[in-house]
Structure formats: C-alpha cells, structure tokens
Design an enzyme around this catalytic site. Structure first.
Site, mmCIF file in Angstrom:
data_model
loop_
_atom_site.group_PDB
_atom_site.id
_atom_site.type_symbol
_atom_site.label_atom_id
_atom_site.label_comp_id
_atom_site.label_asym_id
_atom_site.label_seq_id
_atom_site.Cartn_x
_atom_site.Cartn_y
_atom_site.Cartn_z
ATOM 1 N N CYS A 83 41.747 38.402 42.435
ATOM 2 C CA CYS A 83 42.738 39.347 42.249
ATOM 3 C C CYS A 83 42.942 39.861 40.792
ATOM 4 C CB CYS A 83 44.289 38.667 42.715
ATOM 5 S SG CYS A 83 44.353 37.877 44.246
ATOM 6 N N CYS A 104 28.691 19.349 58.229
ATOM 7 C CA CYS A 104 29.290 18.892 59.477
ATOM 8 C C CYS A 104 28.391 18.865 60.739
ATOM 9 C CB CYS A 104 30.480 19.723 59.804
ATOM 10 S SG CYS A 104 30.406 21.160 60.715
ATOM 11 N N LEU A 155 54.371 36.839 38.606
ATOM 12 C CA LEU A 155 55.625 36.834 39.148
ATOM 13 C C LEU A 155 55.992 37.846 40.409
ATOM 14 C CD1 LEU A 155 58.052 36.240 36.193
ATOM 15 C CD2 LEU A 155 56.825 34.404 37.626
ATOM 16 N N CYS A 179 37.211 48.920 27.429
ATOM 17 C CA CYS A 179 37.814 48.859 28.945
ATOM 18 C C CYS A 179 38.675 47.855 28.784
ATOM 19 C CB CYS A 179 36.433 48.163 29.683
ATOM 20 S SG CYS A 179 35.694 46.616 29.362
HETATM 21 ZN ZN ZN Z 1 30.062 23.093 59.417
#
Ligand code: ZN
Length: 406
Positions: free
Chosen positions: A188, A249, A71, A357
């Site tokens: 995170c 790509c 939150l 830990c």
């Molecule tokens: Zn690429």
C-alpha cells in the site's frame, strides 16, 4: 460453552434473534478466540466487528506505531494516538466499544521464533498483513497447528478474500507453491489504496471469522472473492482443491517446522519500503548538499521522476517532471538529448543534473538509466547526473519540515 450474562443478552439481542445464530451461536462466539495479525487497514475494521459481535478473546498483533498517513483507512486509531503502538491503540478502541471481551496485545514482529507460541493461543487466525513472507509464515503455522486462516488483501481499488485450511480445503501453498519475484510485489505504501477498500475486505474477514466461531460454515473456503471497487463489483472464483503434493499440508510434507520466510521469499517480513543502493557514492548527494546548491544559486537542472499524480501533490520549485516509467518506456533518448540541450555546452564543471523521487529508489534507477544511455552514445562525460539520497521524504525530514509528506 460460555454462558451469557443478562447484560450480554440485552447487548446482542438483535443478532440473538437470528435463527441461524441464536443463543447457541452467541455462546460459541463468546467461547472462541481470534488473533488478528496486522492492526492496519484490514485489521482495524475486522477487530471492530469481532469486538462488537462479542468474540470472547481478541488478540491484536502489530510491531508498528500509528502514523498520520494510516488514519484514512485504519479506523481504530485516531489523531491523539499517533505514535502509539497499533496493538495498544487498537486495544483501547475495541475495549471502549465492548468491555465484555478480553483483549491481548502482541507488540512484536511475527517470525519463525515466536509464531507457533502466539498462534497456538487462538482458535482462528486472521491474516491482515500485506507482505508475502508473513503470508507463508502464517500459512505454515496454521497448517502445523491445524487452525483456519482467514486471509485478506487490499491494494489500490482491489480486494481479495479467502479462507485457508478449512476442513480439507487448500492452504496458501497449495495455490502458490513458490513465492512471486520480490520486485513484482507492491504494497500500500508504494501502490496506494483507497481506505474504504480494506474496510470492505476487513469487514468480510470478520464475517468469515464469526461464522467459523459461531459454528456456521465460512463461505470462502476453496473460493476466492475478488472485489473491484472501480468497475467490477464482486466476483467469486473457485480455487483448486488441496494438493496432495503440497510441501506443508500434502501427504508427504517437506516442511514440518517453520523456516526462514524472508530468505524463502527474498523480501522482508514487514510492510516498510525496500531501499535500493545501486549507485556509486559520488553519484549521490544528500538533501542538505542539494539545498546548498539551491541557496548558493548554482545553475542546475532538477528532474522529478515520480508519477504525475504524485508530482501534482507536491514538488520542489523549478523541478521538471519526467516519470521513471517514461524513461523505461521509450523517452530515454529524448530526455537525454533534452538534458544535453539544457546543460551549458562549455562543460561547466559546476553544472549538475539532480534527480529526485519520493524515497530515493526510483531516482537511482533513473540516474543509472541515463548514465548508461549517455555512455552507450559515447557522450557520458558531458554531464554529471546525481540522485538526491532519500528523496523528498528525506528532504522534508532534514531540510524543509514544511514540505508536505504523503
Ligand atoms: Zn497446502
């Protein structure tokens, strides 16, 4: 082009009068759809601004549920929706903000089997996840479908933003042809993050998506925005252009369908903590077994190998804080000698050293380091060192529900 209702003209008036935006931009935004992958620290502010600005259709994808520790940064969710699917909590929040938009929820973990069918339903994709496997999955999916990908990340006090696959610009693979080693990736949950940092980056992701949806040019194609909330402010670096030899790509792509991204990256495609299991079972005790040592009054030593900042948040009584990084950087021998000095010399078989830990990974590494060091000195038999399985999180879940969980 979607038409605006009288009510919508009133609602969006402040942005309609911007010459760069105008009725045309607003109608274009209403006719566009955006999929936000990850309704977390980045996805929440992004969804709020896209909904408020009047995006026609918003997709919210997340497999996870709202937790209390979300939150401080995941501002769509609230206390009475802890335990609810994030996609649904997010939908309720943005529908409350703007009932004109349509919202679709996808409560699934995105993978190679479902990605193309979900991504193909949207015009613009926002990557608001924080794991490498999903970054490659989204990148390849967007390249194969020809969709722009607005990518953001935030960790500790730092954030990044760029747009991939925009009108001949590079894709993620053009810049990172191969994934980083799994051990070098921090998320995170392990590294921490100040909530406002993903707030800033997620808002900028909404801005880039809105510019594309309205017909304007995004600012960060082939450019990377770096945000340093501690001291550096904002900085932009130019990225290399699209690479003709890129595997997805490029001119002769080797990737023409989605692959197994967990295998490719050697890491999981969710943001959960990785569990390691490197010790023999006899060197591990459960939190309950350790609590019997304490309640039985048995003499023992408890080392807590978390960082000092975490030790200050909470710790078990009589524990001693020696961070794992200190053991890894020079204080291993001193700690080993100190353990021997503190341990009764008469080889008391009931005496044990325990290591704890947060989640039981670092404690295993610490036990391994100490045992190997003891063996190398020929004194490995003198003391038994064990880790507490699952660490303080497991302690709070199974032994002491009042122990703080952070
Ligand atoms: Zn690429």
């Amino acid at each position: 082009m979607a038409q605006l209702s009288v009510e919508e003209v009133g609602r969006y008036g402040r942005q309609l009068i911007l010459p760069e935006w105008g009725r045309r931009g607003q109608e274009s935004v209403k006719g566009n759809s955006v999929l936000i992958v990850g309704v977390g620290g980045l996805g929440c502010p992004c969804a709020l601004y896209l909904a408020a600005a009047g995006i026609g259709r918003l997709g919210l994808l997340d497999y996870d549920r709202v937790e209390l520790s979300n939150l401080h940064r995941q501002v769509l969710h609230c206390e009475n929706r802890v335990g609810v699917a994030k996609s649904e909590s997010g939908r309720d929040a943005v529908k409350g903000l703007n009932s004109h938009i349509s919202v679709t929820t996808h409560t699934v973990l995105l993978d190679s089997s479902n990605a193309l069918s979900i991504l193909s339903q949207y015009d613009i994709i926002v990557d608001a996840t924080d794991n490498v496997a999903t970054r490659y999955l989204l990148n390849d999916g967007c390249v194969l479908l020809g969709k722009p990908l607005v990518s953001g990340s935030a960790l500790r006090f730092e954030g990044q933003l760029t747009v991939y696959g925009w009108r001949g610009g590079p894709c993620y693979r053009c810049l990172f042809p191969s994934p980083p080693p799994p051990a070098s990736v921090t998320n995170c949950s392990e590294g921490g993050v100040l909530g406002v940092v993903p707030g800033v980056i997620g808002s900028l992701q909404a801005l880039e998506a809105l510019k594309i949806a309205s017909g304007m040019e995004p600012l960060y194609s082939q450019q990377l925005l770096l945000f340093d909330a501690l001291g550096g402010g904002f900085r932009t670096i130019r990225l290399r252009p699209r690479q003709p030899q890129c595997a997805v790509c490029g001119e002769n792509p080797s990737i023409t369908a989605l692959i197994d991204y967990e295998l490719f990256c050697g890491s999981r495609a969710d943001d959960k903590d990785k569990r390691v299991d490197i010790l023999d079972p006899e060197l591990r005790v459960s939190p309950q077994e350790y609590s019997e040592v304490v309640s039985g009054g048995k003499p023992h030593l408890l080392l807590d190998v978390r960082e000092e900042v975490e030790y200050q948040i909470c710790h078990l009584p009589h524990s001693r804080n020696i961070p794992l990084c200190h053991l890894q950087n020079g204080s291993l021998d001193a700690t080993w000698e100190w353990i021997l000095e503190t341990t009764p010399t008469a080889n008391d078989p009931t005496y044990s050293v325990f290591v704890v830990c947060r989640r039981g990974n670092d404690s295993q590494l610490a036990v391994k380091l100490l045992c190997e060091h003891g063996k190398a000195k020929g004194r490995g038999e003198e003391v038994v060192i064990r880790d507490i399985i699952g660490g303080l999180v497991a302690w709070s879940e199974t032994v002491d529900p009042l122990f703080p969980k952070y």
